[in-house]
Design a protein around this motif. Sequence first.
Motif, PDB file in Angstrom:
ATOM      1  N   MET A  10       4.984   7.032   2.493  1.00 52.28           N
ATOM      2  CA  MET A  10       5.191   5.670   3.009  1.00 52.28           C
ATOM      3  C   MET A  10       5.123   4.640   1.874  1.00 52.28           C
ATOM      4  O   MET A  10       5.960   3.739   1.763  1.00 52.28           O
ATOM      5  CB  MET A  10       4.101   5.370   4.048  1.00 52.28           C
ATOM      6  N   GLN A  11       4.138   4.791   1.001  1.00 54.08           N
ATOM      7  CA  GLN A  11       3.997   3.866  -0.138  1.00 54.08           C
ATOM      8  C   GLN A  11       5.199   3.991  -1.064  1.00 54.08           C
ATOM      9  O   GLN A  11       5.758   2.996  -1.530  1.00 54.08           O
ATOM     10  CB  GLN A  11       2.742   4.212  -0.949  1.00 54.08           C
ATOM     11  N   PHE A  12       5.583   5.239  -1.336  1.00 50.83           N
ATOM     12  CA  PHE A  12       6.690   5.509  -2.260  1.00 50.83           C
ATOM     13  C   PHE A  12       7.998   4.919  -1.710  1.00 50.83           C
ATOM     14  O   PHE A  12       8.702   4.181  -2.411  1.00 50.83           O
ATOM     15  CB  PHE A  12       6.804   7.027  -2.455  1.00 50.83           C
ATOM     16  N   ILE A  57      -3.290   0.480  -9.485  1.00 47.02           N
ATOM     17  CA  ILE A  57      -4.727   0.152  -9.492  1.00 47.02           C
ATOM     18  C   ILE A  57      -5.404   0.921  -8.361  1.00 47.02           C
ATOM     19  O   ILE A  57      -4.964   0.850  -7.219  1.00 47.02           O
ATOM     20  CB  ILE A  57      -4.927  -1.370  -9.284  1.00 47.02           C
ATOM     21  N   GLY A  58      -6.484   1.632  -8.678  1.00 48.34           N
ATOM     22  CA  GLY A  58      -7.149   2.438  -7.646  1.00 48.34           C
ATOM     23  C   GLY A  58      -6.229   3.577  -7.232  1.00 48.34           C
ATOM     24  O   GLY A  58      -5.961   3.802  -6.053  1.00 48.34           O
ATOM     25  N   CYS A  59      -5.768   4.332  -8.228  1.00 50.35           N
ATOM     26  CA  CYS A  59      -4.733   5.364  -7.993  1.00 50.35           C
ATOM     27  C   CYS A  59      -5.259   6.534  -7.168  1.00 50.35           C
ATOM     28  O   CYS A  59      -4.485   7.324  -6.626  1.00 50.35           O
ATOM     29  CB  CYS A  59      -4.175   5.857  -9.318  1.00 50.35           C
ATOM     30  N   LEU A  91      -3.842  10.436  -6.507  1.00 49.66           N
ATOM     31  CA  LEU A  91      -2.368  10.440  -6.645  1.00 49.66           C
ATOM     32  C   LEU A  91      -1.651  10.744  -5.338  1.00 49.66           C
ATOM     33  O   LEU A  91      -0.601  11.404  -5.338  1.00 49.66           O
ATOM     34  CB  LEU A  91      -1.915  11.416  -7.751  1.00 49.66           C
ATOM     35  N   ARG A  92      -2.186  10.203  -4.240  1.00 51.83           N
ATOM     36  CA  ARG A  92      -1.535  10.405  -2.940  1.00 51.83           C
ATOM     37  C   ARG A  92      -0.072   9.912  -3.000  1.00 51.83           C
ATOM     38  O   ARG A  92       0.838  10.626  -2.583  1.00 51.83           O
ATOM     39  CB  ARG A  92      -2.342   9.645  -1.871  1.00 51.83           C
ATOM     40  N   ALA A  93       0.105   8.697  -3.523  1.00 53.15           N
ATOM     41  CA  ALA A  93       1.472   8.215  -3.815  1.00 53.15           C
ATOM     42  C   ALA A  93       1.827   8.521  -5.261  1.00 53.15           C
ATOM     43  O   ALA A  93       2.996   8.704  -5.602  1.00 53.15           O
ATOM     44  CB  ALA A  93       1.565   6.714  -3.579  1.00 53.15           C
ATOM     45  N   ILE A 119      -5.209   3.627 -12.847  1.00 52.54           N
ATOM     46  CA  ILE A 119      -6.611   3.341 -13.182  1.00 52.54           C
ATOM     47  C   ILE A 119      -7.466   3.431 -11.924  1.00 52.54           C
ATOM     48  O   ILE A 119      -6.983   3.191 -10.815  1.00 52.54           O
ATOM     49  CB  ILE A 119      -6.815   1.955 -13.868  1.00 52.54           C
ATOM     50  N   ASP A 120      -8.716   3.787 -12.116  1.00 50.49           N
ATOM     51  CA  ASP A 120      -9.627   3.901 -10.972  1.00 50.49           C
ATOM     52  C   ASP A 120     -11.068   3.750 -11.477  1.00 50.49           C
ATOM     53  O   ASP A 120     -11.356   4.053 -12.640  1.00 50.49           O
ATOM     54  CB  ASP A 120      -9.458   5.260 -10.274  1.00 50.49           C
ATOM     55  N   ILE A 121     -11.939   3.310 -10.593  1.00 50.05           N
ATOM     56  CA  ILE A 121     -13.365   3.195 -10.968  1.00 50.05           C
ATOM     57  C   ILE A 121     -14.104   4.522 -10.833  1.00 50.05           C
ATOM     58  O   ILE A 121     -15.227   4.649 -11.305  1.00 50.05           O
ATOM     59  CB  ILE A 121     -14.104   2.143 -10.089  1.00 50.05           C
ATOM     60  N   ALA A 169      -1.518  -1.816  -5.693  1.00 46.88           N
ATOM     61  CA  ALA A 169      -2.897  -1.475  -5.300  1.00 46.88           C
ATOM     62  C   ALA A 169      -2.892  -1.207  -3.800  1.00 46.88           C
ATOM     63  O   ALA A 169      -2.847  -2.146  -2.992  1.00 46.88           O
ATOM     64  CB  ALA A 169      -3.849  -2.607  -5.641  1.00 46.88           C
ATOM     65  N   HIS A 170      -2.897   0.056  -3.434  1.00 47.65           N
ATOM     66  CA  HIS A 170      -2.845   0.423  -2.014  1.00 47.65           C
ATOM     67  C   HIS A 170      -4.245   0.833  -1.548  1.00 47.65           C
ATOM     68  O   HIS A 170      -4.853   1.742  -2.115  1.00 47.65           O
ATOM     69  CB  HIS A 170      -1.856   1.569  -1.787  1.00 47.65           C
ATOM     70  N   SER A 171      -4.721   0.181  -0.493  1.00 49.12           N
ATOM     71  CA  SER A 171      -6.054   0.480   0.073  1.00 49.12           C
ATOM     72  C   SER A 171      -7.152   0.325  -0.970  1.00 49.12           C
ATOM     73  O   SER A 171      -8.082   1.142  -1.020  1.00 49.12           O
ATOM     74  CB  SER A 171      -6.117   1.906   0.645  1.00 49.12           C
TER      75      SER A 171
HETATM   76  C1  LIG Z   1      -8.617   4.422  -0.222  1.00 46.36           C
HETATM   77  S1  LIG Z   1      -8.464   4.960  -1.875  1.00 46.36           S
HETATM   78  C2  LIG Z   1      -6.706   4.747  -2.134  1.00 46.36           C
HETATM   79  C3  LIG Z   1      -6.209   5.504  -3.335  1.00 46.36           C
HETATM   80  C4  LIG Z   1      -4.698   5.356  -3.605  1.00 46.36           C
HETATM   81  N1  LIG Z   1      -4.334   3.991  -3.906  1.00 46.36           N
HETATM   82  C5  LIG Z   1      -3.941   5.876  -2.420  1.00 46.36           C
HETATM   83  O1  LIG Z   1      -3.345   5.100  -1.686  1.00 46.36           O
HETATM   84  O2  LIG Z   1      -3.997   7.073  -2.209  1.00 46.36           O
HETATM   85  C6  LIG Z   1      -9.147   3.600  -2.815  1.00 46.36           C
HETATM   86  C7  LIG Z   1      -9.244   3.902  -4.295  1.00 46.36           C
HETATM   87  O3  LIG Z   1      -9.508   2.699  -5.000  1.00 46.36           O
HETATM   88  C8  LIG Z   1     -10.521   2.937  -5.945  1.00 46.36           C
HETATM   89  N2  LIG Z   1     -11.168   1.633  -6.175  1.00 46.36           N
HETATM   90  C9  LIG Z   1     -11.998   0.956  -5.362  1.00 46.36           C
HETATM   91  N3  LIG Z   1     -12.342  -0.214  -5.908  1.00 46.36           N
HETATM   92  C10 LIG Z   1     -11.703  -0.282  -7.110  1.00 46.36           C
HETATM   93  C11 LIG Z   1     -11.660  -1.245  -8.149  1.00 46.36           C
HETATM   94  N4  LIG Z   1     -12.351  -2.386  -8.078  1.00 46.36           N
HETATM   95  N5  LIG Z   1     -10.910  -0.985  -9.242  1.00 46.36           N
HETATM   96  C12 LIG Z   1     -10.190   0.176  -9.323  1.00 46.36           C
HETATM   97  N6  LIG Z   1     -10.209   1.139  -8.376  1.00 46.36           N
HETATM   98  C13 LIG Z   1     -10.948   0.906  -7.277  1.00 46.36           C
HETATM   99  C14 LIG Z   1     -11.404   3.995  -5.316  1.00 46.36           C
HETATM  100  O4  LIG Z   1     -12.191   4.682  -6.259  1.00 46.36           O
HETATM  101  C15 LIG Z   1     -10.370   4.862  -4.637  1.00 46.36           C
HETATM  102  O5  LIG Z   1      -9.885   5.875  -5.476  1.00 46.36           O
END
Ligand SMILES: C[S@@+](CC[C@H](N)C(=O)[O-])C[C@H]1O[C@@H](n2cnc3c(N)ncnc32)[C@H](O)[C@@H]1O
Length: 261
Positions: free
Chosen positions: A84-86, A103-105, A108-110, A126-128, A173-175
């Motif tokens: 869906m994201q792609f 951001i917040g990859c 690698l779902r997408a 990138i991810d935390i 930045a998804h979710s």
């Molecule tokens: C619900 S997951 C979604 C992952 C991806 N975007 C996806 O759609 O599959 C949220 C991701 O964001 C990361 N995250 C949360 N806060 C963040 C921040 N401030 N900076 C970077 N990554 C962050 C989390 O560690 C997690 O991997």
Amino acid sequence: MPKKTAASLNANRSSLVHKMRYALRNPGKVAPYVRRSARDLKLRLTHRDHVDYYRAVMASDAARDPKAAVGSQNEERWLALGQMQFDYLIEHGLRPEHRMLDIGCGNLRAGWRLIDYLDTGGYYGIDISPDILIAAKGVLAERGLQDKLPHLTITRDLTFSFLPEGHFDVVHAHSVFSHSPIEVIDECLAHVGRILAPDGFFDFTYDRTEGTEHHVLREDFYYRTDTLLDLATKHGLSARFMEDWEERPHGQSKIRVTVKG
Ligand SMILES: C[S@@+](CC[C@H](N)C(=O)[O-])C[C@H]1O[C@@H](n2cnc3c(N)ncnc32)[C@H](O)[C@@H]1O
């Protein structure tokens, strides 16, 4: 995932009344919620900073199941959410030669589809969470995408200080903001303009409320659209609500930010 209804957009999930009504309708979810609340309380007490706290939440969730940690309860949902994201990005301007920051990859779902689509080296995730980045490397290998040489990098803030100016055609930045307090979103919007190419765009999703802004367990944050549009404007960016994302069977809403109008 059901489409957004007036009731869901006005619900305050942090209120006791909402929780009690929800528990009555979903008795099977009460015990898992109580367990999650207890774990989160412990993590909040030991990690006072939000990023440290959320990193610990991700470590705990990813240890159980990386796909569930990014919000998909099974392989089928994980694949569908990535698709869906792609598809949306392809329909809304992403091209193979673009340089993209995710951001917040997560795992690698997408990302795996984006890495496959983009030219070699075009994807930067990138991810935390170190735990979810390790899972991401596993997905990369499973999908045979090593030759695409994506960057996968840990971060602790969203100042992007280590990235070059005007570099990215697409930032995504998804979710992520659905798990972020307003200071984190503010920091991101304050700095994303510097790394966006002149014609670039930044798409992000968020949990939308039309009622009172609130959070649940400091894991899920609900914002009014105007709050986020105003924040982008405050940082000299243009921002618009992506109406056609609402047609997708996804619980969150989407905003697109650009450097110029
Ligand atoms: C619900 S997951 C979604 C992952 C991806 N975007 C996806 O759609 O599959 C949220 C991701 O964001 C990361 N995250 C949360 N806060 C963040 C921040 N401030 N900076 C970077 N990554 C962050 C989390 O560690 C997690 O991997």
